[in-house]
Write a protein that holds these residues in place. Structure first.
Motif, PDB file in Angstrom:
ATOM      1  N   LYS A   1       0.777  -1.260  -0.113  1.00 48.64           N
ATOM      2  CA  LYS A   1      -0.126   0.073  -0.017  1.00 48.64           C
ATOM      3  C   LYS A   1       0.912   1.412  -0.036  1.00 48.64           C
ATOM      4  CE  LYS A   1      -4.084   1.725   2.160  1.00 48.64           C
ATOM      5  NZ  LYS A   1      -4.877   1.499   3.343  1.00 48.64           N
ATOM      6  N   SER A   2       0.543   1.998  -0.893  1.00 52.59           N
ATOM      7  CA  SER A   2       1.310   3.385  -0.979  1.00 52.59           C
ATOM      8  C   SER A   2       0.234   4.483  -1.100  1.00 52.59           C
ATOM      9  CB  SER A   2       2.549   3.500  -2.359  1.00 52.59           C
ATOM     10  OG  SER A   2       1.575   3.440  -3.478  1.00 52.59           O
ATOM     11  N   ARG A   3       0.904   5.647  -1.084  1.00 51.09           N
ATOM     12  CA  ARG A   3       0.075   6.975  -1.393  1.00 51.09           C
ATOM     13  C   ARG A   3      -1.006   6.942  -2.619  1.00 51.09           C
ATOM     14  NH1 ARG A   3       4.777  11.027  -0.594  1.00 51.09           N
ATOM     15  NH2 ARG A   3       5.107  10.931   1.664  1.00 51.09           N
ATOM     16  N   ASP A   4      -0.249   6.257  -3.765  1.00 47.94           N
ATOM     17  CA  ASP A   4      -0.993   6.426  -4.902  1.00 47.94           C
ATOM     18  C   ASP A   4      -1.815   4.753  -5.315  1.00 47.94           C
ATOM     19  OD1 ASP A   4       0.224   8.704  -5.553  1.00 47.94           O
ATOM     20  OD2 ASP A   4       1.853   7.876  -6.570  1.00 47.94           O
ATOM     21  N   GLY A   5      -2.298   4.041  -4.314  1.00 51.62           N
ATOM     22  CA  GLY A   5      -2.922   3.053  -4.256  1.00 51.62           C
ATOM     23  C   GLY A   5      -1.620   1.869  -3.908  1.00 51.62           C
ATOM     24  N   TYR A   6      -1.638   0.835  -4.749  1.00 44.07           N
ATOM     25  CA  TYR A   6      -0.548  -0.160  -4.514  1.00 44.07           C
ATOM     26  C   TYR A   6       0.460  -0.305  -5.623  1.00 44.07           C
ATOM     27  CZ  TYR A   6      -3.613  -2.452  -1.104  1.00 44.07           C
ATOM     28  OH  TYR A   6      -4.662  -2.712   0.111  1.00 44.07           O
ATOM     29  N   ALA A   7       1.627  -0.293  -4.875  1.00 44.51           N
ATOM     30  CA  ALA A   7       2.763  -0.264  -5.628  1.00 44.51           C
ATOM     31  C   ALA A   7       3.297  -1.631  -5.762  1.00 44.51           C
ATOM     32  CB  ALA A   7       4.124   0.567  -5.125  1.00 44.51           C
ATOM     33  N   PRO A   8       3.676  -2.054  -7.007  1.00 41.42           N
ATOM     34  CA  PRO A   8       4.191  -3.483  -7.251  1.00 41.42           C
ATOM     35  C   PRO A   8       5.641  -3.796  -6.672  1.00 41.42           C
ATOM     36  CG  PRO A   8       3.968  -2.562  -9.261  1.00 41.42           C
ATOM     37  CD  PRO A   8       3.510  -1.612  -8.254  1.00 41.42           C
TER      38      PRO A   8
ATOM     39  N   SER B   1       9.528  -7.765   6.734  1.00 45.67           N
ATOM     40  CA  SER B   1      10.566  -6.958   7.803  1.00 45.67           C
ATOM     41  C   SER B   1      11.185  -6.044   7.170  1.00 45.67           C
ATOM     42  CB  SER B   1      11.517  -7.757   8.767  1.00 45.67           C
ATOM     43  OG  SER B   1      12.164  -6.946   9.338  1.00 45.67           O
ATOM     44  N   GLN B   2      11.760  -6.015   6.121  1.00 45.12           N
ATOM     45  CA  GLN B   2      12.478  -5.122   5.424  1.00 45.12           C
ATOM     46  C   GLN B   2      11.521  -4.090   4.654  1.00 45.12           C
ATOM     47  OE1 GLN B   2      14.513  -6.837   1.894  1.00 45.12           O
ATOM     48  NE2 GLN B   2      16.194  -5.180   2.070  1.00 45.12           N
ATOM     49  N   LEU B   3      10.486  -4.580   4.033  1.00 45.71           N
ATOM     50  CA  LEU B   3       9.366  -3.393   3.492  1.00 45.71           C
ATOM     51  C   LEU B   3       8.808  -2.648   4.749  1.00 45.71           C
ATOM     52  CD1 LEU B   3       7.830  -5.475   0.556  1.00 45.71           C
ATOM     53  CD2 LEU B   3       9.330  -3.596   0.414  1.00 45.71           C
TER      54      LEU B   3
ATOM     55  N   LEU C   1       5.523   0.389   7.080  1.00 43.09           N
ATOM     56  CA  LEU C   1       4.273  -0.471   6.749  1.00 43.09           C
ATOM     57  C   LEU C   1       4.110  -1.424   7.801  1.00 43.09           C
ATOM     58  CD1 LEU C   1       4.749  -0.847   3.078  1.00 43.09           C
ATOM     59  CD2 LEU C   1       3.288   0.483   3.819  1.00 43.09           C
ATOM     60  N   LYS C   2       2.723  -1.992   7.956  1.00 39.45           N
ATOM     61  CA  LYS C   2       2.511  -2.946   8.696  1.00 39.45           C
ATOM     62  C   LYS C   2       2.486  -4.146   7.941  1.00 39.45           C
ATOM     63  CE  LYS C   2      -0.165  -0.235  12.020  1.00 39.45           C
ATOM     64  NZ  LYS C   2      -1.251   0.290  12.673  1.00 39.45           N
ATOM     65  N   ARG C   3       2.483  -5.012   8.422  1.00 38.19           N
ATOM     66  CA  ARG C   3       2.379  -6.579   7.780  1.00 38.19           C
ATOM     67  C   ARG C   3       1.176  -6.813   7.020  1.00 38.19           C
ATOM     68  NH1 ARG C   3       5.996 -10.799   9.536  1.00 38.19           N
ATOM     69  NH2 ARG C   3       7.804  -9.818  10.559  1.00 38.19           N
ATOM     70  N   THR C   4       0.145  -6.124   7.389  1.00 37.47           N
ATOM     71  CA  THR C   4      -1.235  -6.181   6.798  1.00 37.47           C
ATOM     72  C   THR C   4      -1.352  -5.274   5.510  1.00 37.47           C
ATOM     73  OG1 THR C   4      -2.086  -4.661   8.314  1.00 37.47           O
ATOM     74  CG2 THR C   4      -2.517  -6.963   8.922  1.00 37.47           C
ATOM     75  N   GLU C   5      -0.447  -4.597   5.466  1.00 39.67           N
ATOM     76  CA  GLU C   5      -0.395  -3.734   4.090  1.00 39.67           C
ATOM     77  C   GLU C   5       0.364  -4.103   3.019  1.00 39.67           C
ATOM     78  OE1 GLU C   5      -0.834   0.860   6.448  1.00 39.67           O
ATOM     79  OE2 GLU C   5       0.794  -0.163   6.286  1.00 39.67           O
ATOM     80  N   ILE C   6       0.784  -5.188   3.377  1.00 39.48           N
ATOM     81  CA  ILE C   6       2.054  -5.933   2.262  1.00 39.48           C
ATOM     82  C   ILE C   6       1.438  -7.184   1.942  1.00 39.48           C
ATOM     83  CG2 ILE C   6       4.245  -6.867   1.823  1.00 39.48           C
ATOM     84  CD1 ILE C   6       5.194  -5.152   4.323  1.00 39.48           C
ATOM     85  N   ASP C   7       1.056  -7.240   0.399  1.00 41.80           N
ATOM     86  CA  ASP C   7       0.557  -8.533  -0.029  1.00 41.80           C
ATOM     87  C   ASP C   7       1.594  -9.306  -0.905  1.00 41.80           C
ATOM     88  OD1 ASP C   7      -1.219 -10.330  -1.004  1.00 41.80           O
ATOM     89  OD2 ASP C   7      -2.054  -9.062  -2.553  1.00 41.80           O
ATOM     90  N   LEU C   8       2.235 -10.460  -0.346  1.00 41.18           N
ATOM     91  CA  LEU C   8       3.140 -11.103  -1.109  1.00 41.18           C
ATOM     92  C   LEU C   8       2.195 -12.163  -2.019  1.00 41.18           C
ATOM     93  CD1 LEU C   8       5.461 -12.183   2.128  1.00 41.18           C
ATOM     94  CD2 LEU C   8       5.699 -10.313   0.455  1.00 41.18           C
ATOM     95  N   GLU C   9       2.551 -12.198  -3.122  1.00 39.64           N
ATOM     96  CA  GLU C   9       1.885 -12.835  -4.130  1.00 39.64           C
ATOM     97  C   GLU C   9       2.416 -14.258  -4.520  1.00 39.64           C
ATOM     98  OE1 GLU C   9       1.470 -10.152  -7.440  1.00 39.64           O
ATOM     99  OE2 GLU C   9      -0.142  -9.038  -6.357  1.00 39.64           O
ATOM    100  N   GLU C  10       3.953 -13.874  -4.680  1.00 39.41           N
ATOM    101  CA  GLU C  10       4.701 -15.384  -4.995  1.00 39.41           C
ATOM    102  C   GLU C  10       6.017 -15.462  -4.488  1.00 39.41           C
ATOM    103  OE1 GLU C  10       5.950 -17.713  -9.074  1.00 39.41           O
ATOM    104  OE2 GLU C  10       5.144 -15.684  -9.342  1.00 39.41           O
ATOM    105  N   VAL C  11       6.451 -16.442  -4.074  1.00 36.40           N
ATOM    106  CA  VAL C  11       7.778 -16.596  -3.523  1.00 36.40           C
ATOM    107  C   VAL C  11       8.414 -17.996  -4.448  1.00 36.40           C
ATOM    108  CG1 VAL C  11       9.364 -17.320  -1.537  1.00 36.40           C
ATOM    109  CG2 VAL C  11       7.384 -15.926  -1.156  1.00 36.40           C
TER     110      VAL C  11
END
Length: 57
Positions: free
Chosen positions: A11-18, A37-39, A45-55
């Motif tokens: 989550k960023s100011r302009d919506g979501y940033a990949p 942790s790094q992001l 950001l909180k962990r709920t604001e980060i969406d991990l799609e693929e590892v």
């Protein structure tokens, strides 16, 4: 240690940033935790604001 590529969006100011980052880690779970942790630290950001799609290795 293996290299993992983690992709997702946060989550960023302009919506979501990949993002896509490469991490050296023991396994997939450690790679996930390190990226969260790094992001969170870099962007305030909180962990709920980060969406991990693929590892992938």
């Amino acid at each position: 240690m293996s290299q993992f590529t983690v992709t997702g969006q946060f989550k960023s100011r302009d919506g979501y940033a990949p993002f896509e980052t490469t991490i050296d880690a023991e396994n997939e779970n450690v790679a996930r935790e390190h990226v969260l942790s790094q992001l969170g630290s870099q962007h305030g950001l909180k962990r709920t604001e980060i969406d991990l799609e693929e590892v992938s290795e």
